[in-house]
Design a protein around this motif. Structure first.
Motif, PDB file in Angstrom:
ATOM      1  N   SER A 179      36.487  48.116  49.701  1.00 15.30           N
ATOM      2  CA  SER A 179      36.539  46.686  49.395  1.00 15.30           C
ATOM      3  C   SER A 179      37.943  46.126  49.579  1.00 15.30           C
ATOM      4  CB  SER A 179      36.064  46.429  47.966  1.00 15.30           C
ATOM      5  OG  SER A 179      36.956  46.981  47.020  1.00 15.30           O
ATOM      6  N   SER A 180      38.955  47.012  49.621  1.00 15.19           N
ATOM      7  CA  SER A 180      40.333  46.552  49.832  1.00 15.19           C
ATOM      8  C   SER A 180      40.566  46.053  51.251  1.00 15.19           C
ATOM      9  CB  SER A 180      41.323  47.686  49.515  1.00 15.19           C
ATOM     10  OG  SER A 180      41.288  48.009  48.140  1.00 15.19           O
ATOM     11  N   LEU A 181      39.623  46.294  52.156  1.00 13.46           N
ATOM     12  CA  LEU A 181      39.717  45.704  53.496  1.00 13.46           C
ATOM     13  C   LEU A 181      39.515  44.191  53.456  1.00 13.46           C
ATOM     14  CD1 LEU A 181      37.643  48.306  55.554  1.00 13.46           C
ATOM     15  CD2 LEU A 181      40.099  47.867  55.787  1.00 13.46           C
ATOM     16  N   VAL A 182      38.889  43.691  52.401  1.00 14.62           N
ATOM     17  CA  VAL A 182      38.523  42.268  52.329  1.00 14.62           C
ATOM     18  C   VAL A 182      39.685  41.359  51.916  1.00 14.62           C
ATOM     19  CG1 VAL A 182      36.968  40.602  51.228  1.00 14.62           C
ATOM     20  CG2 VAL A 182      36.114  42.864  51.880  1.00 14.62           C
ATOM     21  N   PRO A 183      40.447  41.664  50.847  1.00 16.80           N
ATOM     22  CA  PRO A 183      41.424  40.690  50.342  1.00 16.80           C
ATOM     23  C   PRO A 183      42.605  40.343  51.241  1.00 16.80           C
ATOM     24  CG  PRO A 183      40.841  42.294  48.650  1.00 16.80           C
ATOM     25  CD  PRO A 183      40.304  42.811  49.940  1.00 16.80           C
ATOM     26  N   PRO A 184      43.144  41.237  52.099  1.00 18.59           N
ATOM     27  CA  PRO A 184      44.385  40.876  52.803  1.00 18.59           C
ATOM     28  C   PRO A 184      44.319  39.566  53.582  1.00 18.59           C
ATOM     29  CG  PRO A 184      44.020  43.227  52.997  1.00 18.59           C
ATOM     30  CD  PRO A 184      42.795  42.668  52.350  1.00 18.59           C
ATOM     31  N   LEU A 185      43.257  39.331  54.342  1.00 18.52           N
ATOM     32  CA  LEU A 185      43.194  38.101  55.144  1.00 18.52           C
ATOM     33  C   LEU A 185      43.117  36.853  54.275  1.00 18.52           C
ATOM     34  CD1 LEU A 185      43.143  36.694  57.836  1.00 18.52           C
ATOM     35  CD2 LEU A 185      40.658  37.103  57.962  1.00 18.52           C
ATOM     36  N   PRO A 186      42.203  36.783  53.277  1.00 15.91           N
ATOM     37  CA  PRO A 186      42.232  35.606  52.395  1.00 15.91           C
ATOM     38  C   PRO A 186      43.576  35.424  51.692  1.00 15.91           C
ATOM     39  CG  PRO A 186      40.189  36.825  52.083  1.00 15.91           C
ATOM     40  CD  PRO A 186      41.061  37.659  52.975  1.00 15.91           C
ATOM     41  N   PHE A 187      44.196  36.517  51.273  1.00 19.24           N
ATOM     42  CA  PHE A 187      45.500  36.417  50.630  1.00 19.24           C
ATOM     43  C   PHE A 187      46.533  35.819  51.589  1.00 19.24           C
ATOM     44  CE2 PHE A 187      44.794  39.542  47.008  1.00 19.24           C
ATOM     45  CZ  PHE A 187      45.172  38.648  46.022  1.00 19.24           C
ATOM     46  N   LEU A 188      46.529  36.282  52.848  1.00 18.00           N
ATOM     47  CA  LEU A 188      47.492  35.766  53.817  1.00 18.00           C
ATOM     48  C   LEU A 188      47.268  34.284  54.090  1.00 18.00           C
ATOM     49  CD1 LEU A 188      47.801  38.662  56.432  1.00 18.00           C
ATOM     50  CD2 LEU A 188      49.588  37.797  54.909  1.00 18.00           C
ATOM     51  N   LEU A 189      46.005  33.883  54.236  1.00 18.17           N
ATOM     52  CA  LEU A 189      45.703  32.472  54.477  1.00 18.17           C
ATOM     53  C   LEU A 189      46.126  31.620  53.286  1.00 18.17           C
ATOM     54  CD1 LEU A 189      42.173  32.797  56.158  1.00 18.17           C
ATOM     55  CD2 LEU A 189      44.364  32.307  57.266  1.00 18.17           C
ATOM     56  N   LEU A 190      45.831  32.080  52.059  1.00 15.75           N
ATOM     57  CA  LEU A 190      46.240  31.342  50.873  1.00 15.75           C
ATOM     58  C   LEU A 190      47.758  31.304  50.740  1.00 15.75           C
ATOM     59  CD1 LEU A 190      43.592  32.657  48.302  1.00 15.75           C
ATOM     60  CD2 LEU A 190      43.812  30.303  49.138  1.00 15.75           C
ATOM     61  N   SER A 191      48.412  32.407  51.108  1.00 14.01           N
ATOM     62  CA  SER A 191      49.864  32.452  51.037  1.00 14.01           C
ATOM     63  C   SER A 191      50.484  31.463  52.015  1.00 14.01           C
ATOM     64  CB  SER A 191      50.358  33.871  51.325  1.00 14.01           C
ATOM     65  OG  SER A 191      51.764  33.947  51.218  1.00 14.01           O
ATOM     66  N   MET A 192      49.951  31.402  53.239  1.00 15.33           N
ATOM     67  CA  MET A 192      50.455  30.442  54.214  1.00 15.33           C
ATOM     68  C   MET A 192      50.265  29.015  53.726  1.00 15.33           C
ATOM     69  SD  MET A 192      51.835  31.832  56.898  1.00 15.33           S
ATOM     70  CE  MET A 192      51.738  30.461  58.048  1.00 15.33           C
ATOM     71  N   TRP A 193      49.133  28.748  53.069  1.00 16.90           N
ATOM     72  CA  TRP A 193      48.803  27.395  52.618  1.00 16.90           C
ATOM     73  C   TRP A 193      49.611  26.997  51.388  1.00 16.90           C
ATOM     74  CZ3 TRP A 193      44.085  26.098  49.168  1.00 16.90           C
ATOM     75  CH2 TRP A 193      44.001  24.710  48.974  1.00 16.90           C
ATOM     76  N   LEU A 194      49.659  27.892  50.388  1.00 16.18           N
ATOM     77  CA  LEU A 194      50.256  27.528  49.110  1.00 16.18           C
ATOM     78  C   LEU A 194      51.726  27.929  48.979  1.00 16.18           C
ATOM     79  CD1 LEU A 194      47.250  28.545  46.806  1.00 16.18           C
ATOM     80  CD2 LEU A 194      47.903  26.232  47.520  1.00 16.18           C
ATOM     81  N   GLU A 195      52.106  29.021  49.625  1.00 16.45           N
ATOM     82  CA  GLU A 195      53.487  29.488  49.497  1.00 16.45           C
ATOM     83  C   GLU A 195      54.349  29.110  50.691  1.00 16.45           C
ATOM     84  OE1 GLU A 195      52.203  33.308  46.680  1.00 16.45           O
ATOM     85  OE2 GLU A 195      52.516  33.599  48.835  1.00 16.45           O
ATOM     86  N   GLY A 196      53.713  28.931  51.838  1.00 15.58           N
ATOM     87  CA  GLY A 196      54.432  28.424  52.999  1.00 15.58           C
ATOM     88  C   GLY A 196      55.089  29.501  53.830  1.00 15.58           C
TER      89      GLY A 196
END
Length: 301
Positions: A179-196
């Motif tokens: 299941s750890s294959l799932v979070p990296p991409l959503p995390f990266l997209l959220l990081s780009m959006w919210l953290e910049g």
């Protein structure tokens, strides 16, 4: 349990309790959502080549990865970054047990026992005391995000129960790794959006030894070693013998955060933590205590 297994259980408690201090160190140098992406990427690779994939549909792996990964740890990392003391986070996160009861009733129709209702009442009182407590370094946003993390953890527990109801038998370590294959991409997209992009680039340029230690600890010690040993214990012993050790995690979390970070609790936070933990103890052991009392009364009669 033989002494070697007790020692392993206590080692897990130590690793998971110190984990909250390490998160504090990690988010000091790496934005929390980027830290989540790095943590789960390091868990998944190369472990997916070493651990057998669970025999269940991908939708369950995706749901578990999103709830326990993006939901729980995204909120927890952000909470600690935004003003939730690490030690207090280790306590408040245990409210997942009570949110699990609520979701299990709403989603799965599972009934409540009297001991669970009593434990839930104590826990809600504890959370209220922590939430309204004045002083200390806790922020309202950090507290709210920690509650959201606990709720996401509870949602992942419901996913696991749904997997069992569907007739699948899953080894916990395999579920965690795949299941750890799932979070990296959503995390990266959220990081780009919210953290910049600038914060991400700056964190990667300034990636130092403390950041490396935090990512490695979160991936290998807290996840791979912790869940690996926990799965081994659950395979060898009844869950009722293993699960109570997890009650010691917030104790270690509080002590570690005090010794390593200099954190301390206000009287209201201390009282609320005590109530919450009392509620957890009642939930875990209350049913057996009531049964023992009833059995003793029947024998005397």
């Amino acid at each position: 349990m033989p002494p070697i297994d007790v020692a392993q259980a206590l080692a897990i408690v130590l690793v998971w309790g110190v984990n909250f201090v390490v998160i504090k160190w990690g988010v000091a140098g790496v934005p929390p959502l980027l830290l989540g992406a790095l943590r789960f990427a390091l868990v998944a690779l190369p472990a997916v080549f070493l651990v057998r994939r669970p025999a269940l549909p991908w939708r369950y792996l995706a749901l578990y990865g999103l709830t326990v990964g993006v939901g729980q740890f995204g909120c927890l990392f952000s909470a600690i970054k935004l003003g939730m003391p690490a030690g207090l986070a280790s306590v408040v996160l245990q409210s997942q047990a009570f949110f699990t009861l609520l979701l299990a009733r709403l989603v799965l129709g599972e009934p409540w026992r009297r001991s669970q209702l009593a434990g839930l009442t104590l826990a809600l009182g504890g959370l209220a005391l922590i939430g309204i407590g004045k002083g200390g370094d806790m922020t309202a946003l950090g507290f709210g995000l920690t509650i959201a993390a606990a709720t996401s953890w509870a949602a992942s527990n419901i996913v696991v129960r749904a997997i069992g109801r569907a007739g699948f038998k899953v080894e916990p370590l395999g579920l965690v790794v795949w299941s750890s294959l799932v979070p990296p991409l959503p995390f990266l997209l959220l990081s780009m959006w919210l953290e910049g992009g600038e914060r991400i680039a700056g964190a990667l340029r300034g990636f130092d030894g403390q950041s490396l230690f935090a990512v490695a600890y979160l991936a290998f010690a807290a996840t791979m070693l912790g869940y690996g040993l926990w799965s081994r214990l659950l395979a060898r012993h009844a869950a009722a013998r293993v699960a109570p050790f997890s009650l010691l995690v917030p104790v270690v979390g509080l002590l570690a955060s005090h010794w390593l970070l200099g954190e301390s609790l206000t009287p209201a936070q201390l009282a609320g933590s005590g109530l919450l933990m009392a509620g957890l103890v009642v939930t875990v052991f209350g049913g057996r205590l009531l049964a023992a009392v009833a059995d003793g009364g029947a024998r005397r009669a």
